[in-house]
Write an enzyme that holds these catalytic residues in place. Structure first.
Site, PDB file in Angstrom:
ATOM      1  N   GLN A 183       0.652  -1.163   0.074  1.00  0.00           N
ATOM      2  CA  GLN A 183       0.011  -0.274   0.221  1.00  0.00           C
ATOM      3  C   GLN A 183       0.914   1.539   0.263  1.00  0.00           C
ATOM      4  O   GLN A 183       1.766   1.693   0.554  1.00  0.00           O
ATOM      5  CB  GLN A 183      -0.645   0.046   1.127  1.00  0.00           C
ATOM      6  CG  GLN A 183      -1.829   1.152   1.614  1.00  0.00           C
ATOM      7  CD  GLN A 183      -3.037   1.616   3.109  1.00  0.00           C
ATOM      8  OE1 GLN A 183      -2.181   0.864   3.929  1.00  0.00           O
ATOM      9  NE2 GLN A 183      -3.909   1.253   2.836  1.00  0.00           N
ATOM     10  N   GLY A 184       0.567   1.647  -1.283  1.00  0.00           N
ATOM     11  CA  GLY A 184       1.364   3.158  -1.061  1.00  0.00           C
ATOM     12  C   GLY A 184       0.629   4.480  -0.694  1.00  0.00           C
ATOM     13  O   GLY A 184       0.305   5.162  -1.474  1.00  0.00           O
ATOM     14  N   SER A 221       0.942   6.498   2.673  1.00  0.00           N
ATOM     15  CA  SER A 221       2.017   7.461   3.550  1.00  0.00           C
ATOM     16  C   SER A 221       3.184   7.735   3.236  1.00  0.00           C
ATOM     17  O   SER A 221       3.942   7.120   2.093  1.00  0.00           O
ATOM     18  CB  SER A 221       2.599   6.419   5.188  1.00  0.00           C
ATOM     19  OG  SER A 221       1.544   6.375   6.123  1.00  0.00           O
ATOM     20  N   GLU A 248      -9.949  -1.320   5.396  1.00  0.00           N
ATOM     21  CA  GLU A 248      -9.199  -1.566   6.947  1.00  0.00           C
ATOM     22  C   GLU A 248      -8.990  -1.371   8.227  1.00  0.00           C
ATOM     23  O   GLU A 248      -9.106  -1.444   8.475  1.00  0.00           O
ATOM     24  CB  GLU A 248      -7.900  -0.551   6.413  1.00  0.00           C
ATOM     25  CG  GLU A 248      -6.630  -0.397   7.303  1.00  0.00           C
ATOM     26  CD  GLU A 248      -5.505   0.814   6.225  1.00  0.00           C
ATOM     27  OE1 GLU A 248      -5.309   1.317   5.872  1.00  0.00           O
ATOM     28  OE2 GLU A 248      -4.668   0.733   7.477  1.00  0.00           O
TER      29      GLU A 248
END
Lengths: 374, 402
Positions: free
Chosen positions: B132-133, B135, B251
């Site tokens: 997951q990109g 932050s 999430e």
């Protein structure tokens, strides 16, 4: 045990929750609660009659004795909503007395009392004593038997609504063991009651002196079932106190959140400051946990073993949740929070009463340790 | 669909229980990660990849996802049972957490037919690992402020910038990526787009980050003129924020649709009871100390509340006051609880609480110390506990924004 914790909710619970929410909101607005603080009786007799007509006093009594035939699980949503609006009155004490008679009364006593209690006759419990022990088996108040008569002596404390109750369920030491006896208030002599000054001003609590009171042995509950009855009453009381505290925590948080949404300081609504926002969220999260435990306890109440575990957990958690929410409610209202006019004090005072009836959170956890950590 | 009989469900449970009893490997001879964020060695990675694939092939992962894309096509009830049996067998976690729990449901929910066909099966089989990109180094919890740029060039997009805390970034084949496609948009959110972006292309470099535990598990990802095909864009250009928010709902557990399995192994207060029997205080088992008993019971009460909250969440009359409350609170409650539980387990050990992984005299091989240090990944990642409190305060209690 903890691994299998379950929760369920009956159709009857849902209906009672719905009805009680509206009823308590309409009948016990905060102005009403405050007007009753100074009232000698402490509750509204007309509303009491309405509750009796709704059948609420009959919920957990079997049909054969004039009840509706549901259980304590169905009493919980009603008491939760009473707690939410801080409605006062002898509903809980009457319900508990009926439970004791149901469990340990003779057939004659059940026939004599239960239908009346379902219909609105008021009752209370005289189980606590000046020594202040939460163990209901620690009884110093005594009874001596002479033929068909019991002669009582000693004092009971924290007897709620003693002035208006028709019946008192009294624990006494008889022949070296605890016993339960039903005493009609009319059997008490002049001066037997002294109103106690207690922290929760919505309550009417009395000290009762039984010296010289004589009653018939007909009032004696089955001695073989006394111990079970005391345990049952203790757990029923803990369950309903949990319900009351959960309801109170919900409205205490709502009340405080309203203030955080309106009061401005330094040009901003104070609810935008994280120093206030985060603790009120913690209070809310604590309340949510307490409410889950409450309905778990209600669902499992009749299960041997699990019922006691769930109930003691509910009492501990509800006590901690309300205590924290109400403590922060006073603080977050600032100077106004320090006044008698701010409702925050009503919640805090009530929480101190409820926590200290039938064992506080630490006491419940100690009991739980005995049950779970062997 | 015809009603499912109790017998069908109990037969399925028995089959699942038997399968996990036979196939679960509790101790492969090296330390297994407790959460998907701790996969730090190739040995762990290969083992867990094989394990996830085996569970999937047996039908106990993705059982309720559509058959057409590689799922089992069964009712959700079957997957719930399989996951319960998986947990009871106390087996290893499912490796491909981002794929299973966020990217997969998102693609099934919002993706095109082509995207579903291309990605879903590889997610379930662990053939394709996802990361997951979201932050960035300068914008941890403030996702809306992402600065990694995606610029259109012909049919392609060209990426420049950096993402951080990329769990399994070094193993991933794809990244769900939030990037800025329009720096001149009227507000920061409107300039973002969402990509299903390949990792194995020139100009994408991952650098492992060593964690406070001494292990690896996260990477920082650098994009230097990395060129990805135009069809990697998910949804419309400029609606990346909406897609990212949907992903966060997965999430945070507010939305269903996950394929089952579990990606974090929770410590259990009952395991601490065993520890409290072993550890001593004044020559006696610590379990006999009244203060320790009180703390332990308090933790058990909280562990149970977490279970009960999730069950109460399905009882409509008991959540109607504030419908989003339990779902939005669960991340905060669960992660903070795990942190305190692990901390308590260390305190319980007295002086020996100072031992760490590798010390032969450490209780339980130093598991508690490692678990405590790792527990911060969950109280920080996916929005810190402080951000979670803001979200609950604003969305559940209606307080003004901070």
């Amino acid at each position: 045990m903890t691994k299998r914790a379950t929760i369920g909710f009956s159709e009857e619970q849902a209906q009672l929750l719905d009805v009680a929410t509206t009823f308590c909101r309409d009948k016990s607005p905060i102005e009403k609660v405050r007007s009753l603080l100074e009232d000698e009786r402490g509750y509204d007799e007309a509303i009491w009659s309405e509750m009796a007509e709704l059948g609420w006093l009959a919920i957990a009594v079997p049909e054969e004795f004039g009840g509706i035939g549901l259980g304590m699980a169905e009493v919980v949503p009603v008491v939760e909503q009473m707690g939410r609006t801080m409605m006062a009155g002898p509903f809980v004490s009457t319900t508990l007395a009926a439970q004791a008679i149901l469990l340990a009364g003779t057939d004659g006593q059940k026939q004599k009392h239960l239908a009346d209690l379902c219909a609105g006759t008021k009752a209370t419990l005289a189980l606590s004593e000046p020594h202040g022990d939460w163990d209901l088996g620690h009884v110093e108040c005594a009874a001596e038997r002479t033929g068909d008569t019991l002669k009582l002596s000693g004092r009971k404390t924290f007897v709620e609504n003693a002035e208006t109750a028709d019946l008192l369920l009294v624990s006494v030491s008889l022949d070296g063991a605890p016993a339960l006896v039903v005493v009609e208030r009319s059997a008490l002599p002049e001066g037997a009651l002294r109103r106690e000054v207690v922290i929760d001003e919505t309550r009417r609590s009395y000290q009762v002196t039984f010296d010289g009171v004589e009653v018939s042995t007909d009032g004696l509950l089955d001695p073989a079932l006394t111990s079970a009855a005391l345990t049952h009453v203790d757990l029923c009381a803990s369950l309903l106190l949990s319900a009351e505290m959960c309801g109170a925590a919900a409205s205490c948080i709502d009340y405080t959140v309203d203030y955080l949404q309106t009061r401005k300081q330094f040009g901003k609504k104070i609810g935008s400051y994280q120093a206030l926002k985060h603790p009120i969220v913690d209070a809310h999260v604590g309340y949510e946990q307490a409410r889950s435990h409450l309905y778990c306890a209600a669902f499992n109440f009749t299960q041997q073993g699990e019922g006691e575990v769930a109930t003691r957990i509910a009492k501990a958690q509800a006590g901690d949740a309300l205590s924290f929410a109400a403590d922060r409610a006073i603080q977050f209202h600032g100077g106004f929070g320090f006044t008698h006019d701010c409702d925050a004090q009503l919640y805090r005072r009530r929480s101190l009463w409820c926590e200290n009836q039938h064992g506080d959170a630490a006491y419940q956890r100690a009991k739980l340790a005995d049950l779970l950590l062997q | 669909m015809s009603a499912i009989s109790e017998k069908e469900l109990s037969d399925y449970r028995n089959e699942a229980a038997a399968w996990f009893a036979e196939n679960t490997i509790a101790d492969p001879g090296f330390m297994l990660p407790l959460t998907f964020m701790e996969v730090g060695t190739d040995q762990q990675f290969e083992f867990l990849r094989e394990w996830q694939n085996k569970v999937y092939e047996a039908g106990y992962l993705g059982a309720a996802w559509p058959k057409a894309y590689g799922g089992g096509g069964l009712d959700q009830k079957f997957q719930t049972i399989a996951t319960e049996e998986m947990a009871k067998a106390n087996g290893p976690i499912m490796l491909n957490a981002i794929g299973l729990n966020w990217a997969g449901p998102l693609i099934l929910d919002m993706g095109t037919e082509e995207e579903r066909n291309r990605y879903i099966k590889g997610i379930l089989s662990a053939e394709d690992i996802w990361c997951q990109g979201f932050s960035e180094p300068e914008n941890g919890s403030d996702l809306g402020n992402a600065q990694t740029k995606a610029v259109r060039d012909g049919d392609d997009w060209v990426l420049n910038g950096s993402k951080i805390w990329t769990t399994q970034g070094n193993y991933a084949k794809y990244m769900i990526l939030l990037a800025r496609t329009n720096p001149d948009a009227p507000n920061k959110y409107a300039g973002l787009s969402f990509f299903l972006s390949p990792m194995h292309v020139d100009g994408v470099e991952t650098v492992p980050i060593r964690k406070l535990t001494g292990e690896y598990g996260f990477t920082q990802t650098f994009f230097t003129d990395a060129r990805i095909p135009g069809d990697c864009l998910m949804g419309e250009e400029g609606e990346g924020w909406r897609v990212a928010m949907r992903t966060l709902e997965y999430e945070r557990g507010v939305r269903g649709g996950q394929p089952g399995g579990y990606v974090m192994r929770a410590s259990d207060p009952f395991e601490i009871v065993e520890l409290a029997r072993k550890a001593t205080r004044g020559g006696k088992p610590a379990l006999e100390d009244p203060v320790i008993k009180d703390q332990l019971i308090q933790l058990m009460i909280e562990a149970r509340a977490l279970q009960l909250n999730s069950k109460r969440g399905h009882i409509q009359p008991l959540v109607q006051d504030k419908p989003a409350s339990l779902a939005l609170s669960s991340k905060l409650m669960a992660t903070e609880f795990m942190r305190r539980l692990n901390e308590f387990a260390i305190t319980l050990q007295g002086q020996r609480g100072a031992y760490y992984v590798g010390e032969p005299d450490a209780y339980d091989k130093g598991l508690w110390q490692r678990a405590y240090l790792n527990s911060f990944s969950a109280t920080i990642g996916g929005g810190t506990s402080q951000i979670q409190r803001n979200i609950i305060g604003e969305h559940v209690l209606g307080l003004p924004k901070s």
